[in-house]
Design an enzyme around this catalytic site. Structure first.
Site, PDB file in Angstrom:
ATOM      1  N   GLU A 133       1.348  -5.623  10.761  1.00  0.00           N
ATOM      2  CA  GLU A 133       1.011  -4.194  10.708  1.00  0.00           C
ATOM      3  C   GLU A 133       1.903  -3.460  11.699  1.00  0.00           C
ATOM      4  OE1 GLU A 133      -1.126  -2.717   8.726  1.00  0.00           O
ATOM      5  OE2 GLU A 133      -2.515  -4.268   8.006  1.00  0.00           O
ATOM      6  N   HIS A 153       3.028  -4.210   6.566  1.00  0.00           N
ATOM      7  CA  HIS A 153       2.110  -3.111   6.285  1.00  0.00           C
ATOM      8  C   HIS A 153       2.207  -2.156   7.477  1.00  0.00           C
ATOM      9  CE1 HIS A 153      -0.545  -4.939   3.011  1.00  0.00           C
ATOM     10  NE2 HIS A 153       0.249  -5.954   3.338  1.00  0.00           N
ATOM     11  N   GLU A 180       2.055   3.279   3.056  1.00  0.00           N
ATOM     12  CA  GLU A 180       2.613   2.556   4.213  1.00  0.00           C
ATOM     13  C   GLU A 180       4.131   2.469   4.082  1.00  0.00           C
ATOM     14  OE1 GLU A 180       0.254  -1.040   4.514  1.00  0.00           O
ATOM     15  OE2 GLU A 180      -1.611   0.121   4.491  1.00  0.00           O
ATOM     16  N   HIS A 228       0.843  -1.197   0.000  1.00  0.00           N
ATOM     17  CA  HIS A 228       0.000   0.000   0.000  1.00  0.00           C
ATOM     18  C   HIS A 228       0.876   1.244   0.000  1.00  0.00           C
ATOM     19  CE1 HIS A 228      -3.155  -2.856   1.771  1.00  0.00           C
ATOM     20  NE2 HIS A 228      -3.425  -2.640   0.506  1.00  0.00           N
TER      21      HIS A 228
HETATM   22 ZN    ZN Z   1      -1.438  -2.198   4.071  1.00  0.00          ZN
END
Ligand code: ZN
Ligand code: CA
Ligand code: CA
Ligand code: CA
Length: 658
Positions: A310, A240, A108, A105
């Site tokens: 994450e 992420h 990120e 993404h």
């Molecule tokens: Zn992500």
């Protein structure tokens, strides 16, 4: 290029912003035009160009440990860099592999920094840290730094961030740009309300699975790590941000993965990685449902233990946090590397799922490549002869296998109309004195026979008859002296008995003839009549070769006609192994339910003077286990990929053999 209000609200004059965007848009490539920069307060983040330089510098400083390549290009043409990190990095060694990626993404950015931090950690502490050396030397780690360089470049390319998540691929029929790469994978794509079918959405899954060039490139790379019938990547971490969580499959459903040990090990490793980082661990669906996402495909498509990590606690962590946040997650990476060789050891089930190193698997991407791999492992260049049979049926290869075993020669497989490249490559390596084609032109074409002449100086001959029985008789007639001590006869209507018999037949240079279950074919009878063997051994019980057929053979020998038989193919193969002594260097294992991967195994086992036992794809039959307990071979050779003999069966065989 679509304008978003937040871009126009930047403090610079609108005309300058537009000019900058037009310049960026027209260059559309990392090589030309001005390099995009991060907002000045976050200059510690690496632009795509800075990342590329940093990776190349580390590669140059550690040429024996780091090898950088590109798995493909982004929509705008940026290379998707991957660094392989391992000892002997230029060689594809038989070591468990780990995949780490970042940058799905655009916004990120910390995920890209984390991937770079892993590369820095493994290389900068290699000389000083014993545990780093163990991890680097014991695995092959792939670091895919940024899967979405167009998105990260666009997001960071202004005086302030653009809050951009997707890639930069246009969508037909709309001005909306971009696909959410982590909804574009072809596993349960769009199944369950965990993505959007609307192009303007941040979670747009794309028009079809793999429609984004970035995800398609990653698929090609991961699919390409299936080598010798096995996915080499065991553990995958996808970075992420944000959330400080570690999540694992499934993401598309609240149900756990079906396999109980996999379910438990996924959670055990995920929870421990979370604990080490001070994060929370949970199944992905519990965080929020997604579909078409990466970790579900990694596990569902490849049984890779796959995790989304994450990082950090906010959307745009300032660059001052890069060092602390990447250091915080590093113990989780170390843990993943430590468990890559056997993830199930995290729940104490390693010996059930992971065969020890003395179990060797010979397999290729198809039956032809598997036969070539079996040959490569057992035969050295300059063999006197190589036999080539059709790979689409078994009788010719098995009758020829006994002759090959007698000659110390391999059996390789071909298609009717074309010579498979794996077979050609192996023949080029073997440089056989001559080549014998098994079967007539209807199973191995004249074109293939003619092509084979290029791989030997000694000519290519054919052995065949009107049917499988006559072909087996012709193969026997070409090399079996009259009065040989013993002839083996197996059913021509299935392969396991004949396959298992080859290593035993090889001990007496005996031929393998075939029979119908209830009548003795004329060609077989005639060859028995020519040989007049000392005795005849029939493979299998009366259900596969009837007593009537056995009686019919008595006229061709002054000695006995006996059976080696069990209740089923597994017992029969075990009975065939009985004459072999204990303490052998190896025992071969093949599936008893599908012939293609096993066809080349007989002559290879015979070359080593060891028996070939049978298993089912998912279980170790008791008779097979019994022979392994008796023989206690120093190694096991498994024929074929995980689909025909699972690691669990191979591991069970290994336990029986110790
Ligand atoms: Zn992500
Ligand atoms: Ca700063
Ligand atoms: Ca290595
Ligand atoms: Ca490897």
């Amino acid at each position: 290029m679509p304008m978003e209000p937040r871009i126009l609200s930047a403090h610079r004059p609108v005309s300058l912003v537009l000019a900058t965007l037009i310049a960026l848009g027209s260059s559309l490539g990392p090589a030309a035009g001005p390099a995009a920069a991060f907002p000045s307060y976050d200059s510690g983040y690496h632009t795509y160009e800075e990342l590329t330089s940093a990776i190349r510098d580390i590669e140059a400083a550690h040429p024996g440990l780091v090898k950088v390549s590109s798995i493909g290009k982004s929509h705008e043409g940026r290379d998707l860099w991957v660094a392989k990190v391992s000892d002997n990095v230029a060689t594809d060694e038989d070591e468990p592999e780990v995949l780490i990626d970042g940058g799905h993404h655009g916004r990120e950015h910390l995920s890209v920094e984390m991937a770079l931090a892993v590369l820095k950690h493994l290389t900068s502490t290699y000389a000083s840290s014993e545990s780093t050396r163990r991890r680097v030397n014991g695995t092959e780690t792939w670091i895919l730094f940024n899967l979405n360089p167009d998105g990260t470049t666009f997001d960071g390319g202004g005086s302030t961030y653009r809050d951009w998540r997707k890639n930069r691929q246009p969508n037909g029929g709309t001005s909306a740009i971009g696909t959410d790469l982590n909804r574009n994978y072809g596993w349960k794509w769009g199944c369950c309300g965990g993505s959007s079918g609307s192009p303007p959405s941040e979670n747009y899954r794309g028009p079809r699975p793999w429609s984004s060039p970035e995800v398609a490139a990653l698929k090609r790379f991961v699919d390409g790590r299936v080598i010798g019938g096995r996915q080499q990547i065991r553990i995958h971490l996808s970075f992420h941000s944000f959330g400080r969580v570690v999540v694992w499959p499934w993401a598309h459903t609240g149900a756990g993965v079906p396999d109980a040990d996999d379910r438990a090990a996924l959670a055990a490793i995920g929870n421990e990685m979370a604990r080490l980082a001070g994060y929370r661990g949970m199944q992905s669906h519990a965080l929020y449902p997604t579909d078409g996402d990466q970790i579900d495909w990694m596990y569902g498509g490849h049984r890779i233990f796959s995790y989304t990590v994450e990082l950090a606690d906010r959307r745009y962590p300032p660059d001052e946090m890069i060092a602390t946040e990447t250091a915080r997650a590093m113990p989780a990476v170390q843990y993943a590397l430590d468990y890559a060789s056997c993830p199930w050891s995290a729940i104490g089930r390693g010996s059930v799922h992971c065969p020890p190193s003395w179990v060797k698997r010979l397999a290729g991407s198809d039956r032809y490549a598997t036969a070539a791999a079996i040959s490569r492992a057992s035969f050295t260049p300059g063999v006197p002869v190589a036999y080539v049979a059709t790979g689409t049926n078994y009788p010719d290869a098995l009758a020829g296998g006994a002759a090959a075993a007698r000659d110390g020669a391999p059996v390789l497989l071909t298609q009717q109309g074309s010579l498979p490249s794996a077979t050609a490559t192996e023949l080029a390596r073997l440089k056989p004195g001559r080549i014998v084609v098994l079967g007539g032109p209807s199973v191995v074409s004249e074109a293939v026979r003619s092509k084979l002449t290029g791989y030997t100086g000694g000519g290519v001959s054919r052995l065949y008859g009107a049917d499988r029985y006559a072909t087996a008789a012709a193969i026997s007639a070409a090399g079996t002296p009259r009065g040989i001590s013993v002839v083996y006869v197996a059913t021509g209507t299935n392969y396991p008995d004949a396959l298992a018999a080859i290593p035993l037949a090889a001990r007496t240079d005996s031929p393998l003839l075939l029979t119908q279950p209830h009548s003795l074919p004329y060609a077989t009878a005639r060859e028995l009549d020519r040989i007049r063997p000392g005795r005849i051994v029939v493979l299998g019980g009366s259900a596969v070769v009837s007593d009537k057929v056995l009686d019919r053979m008595r006229v061709y020998t002054a000695g006995a006609v006996t059976r080696i038989a069990g209740e089923d193919r597994y017992e029969t193969a075990a009975a065939v192994a009985v004459p072999f002594p204990a303490g052998l260097e190896a025992t071969f294992l093949a599936t008893g339910t599908a012939f293609p991967d096993a066809l080349a195994g007989g002559p290879a086992a015979a070359k080593h003077g060891v028996p070939l036992l049978l298993v089912t794809p998912s279980s170790l039959p008791p008779a097979t286990a019994g022979q392994l307990r008796r023989i206690k071979p120093a190694s096991l050779v498994v024929l074929g990929g995980l689909g025909v003999v699972s690691d669990e069966v191979a591991a069970a065989a290994a336990r029986a053999a110790r």
